[in-house]
Enzyme design. Structure first.
Site, short mmCIF file in Angstrom:
data_model
loop_
_atom_site.label_atom_id
_atom_site.label_comp_id
_atom_site.label_asym_id
_atom_site.label_seq_id
_atom_site.Cartn_x
_atom_site.Cartn_y
_atom_site.Cartn_z
N LYS A 1 -10.54 87.68 -62.74
CA LYS A 1 -9.28 86.98 -62.94
C LYS A 1 -8.13 87.94 -63.18
O LYS A 1 -7.01 87.72 -62.72
CB LYS A 1 -9.41 86.01 -64.12
CG LYS A 1 -10.39 84.87 -63.86
CD LYS A 1 -10.39 83.84 -64.97
CE LYS A 1 -9.10 83.04 -64.99
NZ LYS A 1 -8.88 82.23 -63.79
N GLY A 2 -8.37 89.03 -63.91
CA GLY A 2 -7.30 89.98 -64.15
C GLY A 2 -6.80 90.61 -62.88
O GLY A 2 -5.59 90.69 -62.62
N ASN B 1 -6.93 74.77 -67.62
CA ASN B 1 -6.98 73.69 -66.64
C ASN B 1 -7.52 72.45 -67.32
O ASN B 1 -7.79 72.46 -68.52
CB ASN B 1 -7.80 74.10 -65.40
CG ASN B 1 -9.26 74.37 -65.72
OD1 ASN B 1 -9.82 73.85 -66.69
ND2 ASN B 1 -9.90 75.18 -64.89
N GLY C 1 -5.21 70.44 -60.84
CA GLY C 1 -5.70 70.37 -59.47
C GLY C 1 -4.74 69.62 -58.57
O GLY C 1 -3.54 69.89 -58.56
N ASP D 1 -10.98 77.04 -50.05
CA ASP D 1 -11.60 77.81 -51.13
C ASP D 1 -10.65 77.81 -52.33
O ASP D 1 -9.54 78.32 -52.25
CB ASP D 1 -11.85 79.25 -50.65
CG ASP D 1 -12.61 80.10 -51.67
OD1 ASP D 1 -12.83 79.61 -52.79
OD2 ASP D 1 -12.97 81.23 -51.32
N THR E 1 -11.16 79.30 -55.22
CA THR E 1 -11.56 80.35 -56.16
C THR E 1 -10.38 80.92 -56.93
O THR E 1 -10.42 81.04 -58.16
CB THR E 1 -12.29 81.48 -55.41
OG1 THR E 1 -13.43 80.95 -54.74
CG2 THR E 1 -12.73 82.57 -56.38
N ASP F 1 -5.47 81.51 -60.59
CA ASP F 1 -4.91 82.84 -60.80
C ASP F 1 -3.57 82.99 -60.10
O ASP F 1 -2.63 83.58 -60.65
CB ASP F 1 -5.89 83.90 -60.30
CG ASP F 1 -7.19 83.92 -61.08
OD1 ASP F 1 -7.15 83.58 -62.28
OD2 ASP F 1 -8.24 84.26 -60.50
N SER G 1 -6.61 85.30 -50.29
CA SER G 1 -5.90 84.02 -50.33
C SER G 1 -4.60 84.08 -51.12
O SER G 1 -3.86 83.10 -51.16
CB SER G 1 -6.81 82.95 -50.97
OG SER G 1 -6.93 83.15 -52.37
#
Length: 716
Positions: free
Chosen positions: A89-90, A238, A276, A304, A306, A310, A349
């Site tokens: 994540k960072g 989230n 979302g 995706d 993922t 972030d 992405s």
């Protein structure tokens, strides 16, 4: 004397004017010089303060699968190779922030613990290539790089296991070292894939210097301490993380707001919750609430998810440093998240600023704000809306309409009525995006290239393929006793998958029109059912159907079969669960639901909650004997249509909107345009109802309050 006095007075006036002009000129010169000097200097002024990101760095290894394995089960991947990319994540947020800040000369400084393996050098080089400052990263002497093992489903969902590696190997916090680390920063961004003690120390140091700290809750699932909360400017969970942190329900905006306010009672200042497909909800320190709607996904398909969170948080941080108004920060963040889900992989992405700006230029933004007094007790009322939703030409959903409907009123059409001619006619419908083709009816004897050329000329693209089975299968295409006919039906359906792929689509809709019966004592029901389950499994396991979302469109009764083997939503959902393939779901047709005596919204809610709602066919009807079910959407049952759209929003429906209508006397082009306008209006109204707190009335089964709300909003 009088003349002399007048002369002296005039001379004095001229002198004063000249002095003023000289002073103004000097001040302007100094100001211009100062601006030029500021622009050419390398000082850490407000405009160029860096964003400091402290967090994790992983090697992400992605395996594409059709579905997750069950306990003690081994499955085969969809792809013969894995994908290896930078993750954590960072690192994701550092790369996202650097791409979004390009052209701004703003430094994005990443702080992490590199591993002692060969991966570390490659990971650091990728970060540098993306403009990330890695000078503050340190190398672990004892542990290799962290790893993220990602199972990527065919629907774009990602399930991960993180191996901490060097991300857990941080030295004991040194207060002075962390003060030096964040000094001069414009903001600090944290996640939870590194030890909590590091986050607490960094947040304490930054907060003591007046530097805002943004904490992403994503990462390790653990409680968050009050010591950390009190040092955060913005806490970013989230929906699921908010539920785990508070133990409170988060299914509705009202519940999300209540849970966010609970965190504020523990010391959190502002709380930003990502929801979302429902967008995001921001609760400020003074109690103001701002709702940000989601932007349309480029290409209309989630591939995706993922790195979506972030991307969202990195964009919010960059916008904060740029001093953008809160509403614009949220909109930029939403655009970054929408772009991220349209591409596979984490770092690949992450969008640039220009890619976000393209989304924003055409975005349908749906935002509302309200003060602490208006929104107290979670009443997100329309009366508190800062400005109503603005509808632009871009809408969060893509629209399709029945191709055969274009055969109506040929007196209004000068072109041909073969397949390619019908595509051309659909190209004249304002607001239409997609074409669904019946196979083999529409595509037999055509080449994929000629169909693609016709779509391109009409400004449309293929939404999917709908199966139609020949009269020779009247005794049952998938359920009949003739094994040879079932095999032919399976082979025909697999060819439909191939056509969908060739046309650039990933959808196949199966209407089992012939799978039913007319008389009691005609059919062995369990045998017919199990034959259908086996047949669909053979279709879905065929290589041609890999990556194609296949959905069943049940119809309870038809002139070919008075009783369907799969006669209801409950039966269809049970059937989908028995087939047990991740790329198999349901398409719900409103007219068919009315025929079955069902409430369409309830069916949508039930199938959506199970994650099996792949498509919707919208229409209306009187449900009279002998009457077809293809009238204009919402024309007969307007309240049922509104409730259906409400539940499409609430369940996060991500598919296309298809109008399965049968205009007879009506101009099919105007009819399709009416359906599109109607759906957009109902979408807007459904959002107003959600913002006005309808869900709290649903929670207590209060029909009177719901109807009075509709009345107050002039919807009935």
């Amino acid at each position: 004397l009088s003349t002399l006095a007048q002369f002296k007075s005039a001379a004095l006036t001229v002198t004063m004017v000249l002095r003023i002009l000289f002073s103004v000129t000097w001040l302007l010169f100094r100001g211009l010089f100062s601006v030029q000097a500021s622009e050419s200097s390398d000082s850490s002024g407000t405009e160029t303060k860096p964003l400091v990101i402290v967090g994790s760095l992983n090697v992400d290894i992605t395996v594409e699968v059709e579905r997750l394995p069950e306990k003690d089960e081994t499955i085969t991947a969809r792809s013969p190779s894995t994908q290896i990319a930078v993750g954590g994540k960072g690192a994701n947020q550092a790369v996202a922030a650097a791409r979004l800040a390009m052209g701004d000369r703003r430094t994005v400084r990443f702080v992490c613990q590199l591993g002692n393996d060969a991966h570390a050098t490659w990971l650091e080089s990728v970060l540098k290539e993306n403009g990330v400052d890695t000078s503050s990263c340190r190398r672990s002497e004892t542990l290799p790089s962290g790893q993220g093992l990602v199972l990527l489903g065919s629907d774009g969902s990602a399930t991960s296991v993180v191996v901490g590696g060097s991300n857990v190997d941080w030295p004991e916090p040194d207060p002075q070292a962390y003060l030096d680390l964040v000094k001069g920063a414009g903001a600090v961004l944290l996640q939870r894939e590194i030890p909590e003690k590091v986050n607490v120390a960094v947040a304490l140091a930054a907060d003591s210097l007046g530097i805002p700290v943004i904490q992403d809750v994503g990462g390790e699932d653990r409680p968050i301490s009050d010591d950390l909360l009190q040092h955060l400017a913005v806490l970013c969970p989230n929906e699921g993380e908010l539920h785990r942190l508070t133990g409170m329900p988060t299914a509705s905006d009202e519940q999300v707001l209540a849970a966010a306010k609970h965190l504020q009672t523990r010391g959190a200042r502002s709380v930003l919750v990502t929801l979302g497909a429902r967008g995001a909800l921001f609760v400020s320190e003074n109690g103001d609430v701002l709702k940000q709607g989601s932007h349309a996904v480029p290409g209309g398909q989630v591939l995706d998810a993922t790195a979506a969170g972030d991307a969202f948080r990195a964009a919010f941080a960059i916008a904060l440093l740029e001093g953008l108004p809160l509403q614009e920060r949220l909109s930029l963040a939403a655009s970054a998240g929408s772009f991220a889900v349209s591409k596979r992989g984490a770092v690949p992405s992450l969008p640039t600023r220009e890619e976000c700006e393209r989304i924003l230029r055409g975005a349908n933004q749906d935002q509302s704000s309200c003060g602490a007094e208006r929104c107290d007790n979670a009443e997100l009322s329309v009366a508190g809306t800062a400005k109503p939703p603005v509808e632009t030409e871009v809408f969060p959903k893509l629209f399709a309409s029945r191709l055969n409907s274009m055969k109506a009123r040929q007196d209004l059409w000068q072109g041909s009525v073969d397949t390619l001619g019908l595509v051309s006619r659909q190209g004249t419908v304002q607001g239409l995006h997609l074409v669904y083709f019946n196979y083999p009816q529409h595509l037999d004897k055509l080449e994929a290239r000629s169909v693609q050329d016709a779509l391109k000329e009409a400004g449309l693209r293929a939404g999917g393929v709908a199966m139609r089975y020949p009269d020779s299968m009247r005794m049952g295409s998938f359920t009949g006793p003739d094994g040879n006919l079932r095999l032919q039906a399976i082979e025909l359906t697999v060819k439909g998958c191939r056509w969908a792929r060739d046309l650039g689509s990933d959808e196949l809709v199966v209407w089992p029109q012939t799978d039913g019966y007319d008389y009691q004592l005609q059919v062995d029901y369990p045998a017919a059912w199990h034959r259908a389950v086996d047949a669909f499994r053979q279709v879905l396991d065929a290589p041609e159907c890999s990556g194609i979302n296949v959905s069943l469109e049940f119809k309870p009764t038809d002139e070919i079969s008075r009783f369907a083997i799969i006669p209801s939503t409950g039966a269809a959902l049970h059937f989908a669960q028995q087939v047990n393939r991740s790329n198999f779901g349901l398409t719900l047709d409103v007219g068919h639901l009315f025929m079955a005596g069902e409430n369409p919204a309830q069916s949508v809610a039930m199938v959506g909650a199970a994650g099996k709602l792949f498509g919707v066919h919208l229409n209306d009807g009187h449900s009279r004997l002998g009457a077809e079910d293809g009238l204009m959407f919402g024309s007969v049952h307007p309240l049922a249509a509104l409730e259906l759209v409400f539940w499409l929003q609430k369940t996060g429906y991500e598919g296309h909107v298809y109008f399965d209508t049968f205009p007879g006397n009506e101009d099919p082009v105007r009819e399709a345009e009416f359906n599109i306008r109607r759906f957009k209006l109902l979408w807007k109204r459904a959002k107003r109802l959600r913002d006005a707190g309808l869900e709290r009335f649903l929670a207590r089964h209060d029909a009177q309050a719901s109807l009075e709300l509709l009345e107050s909003l002039e919807m009935i």
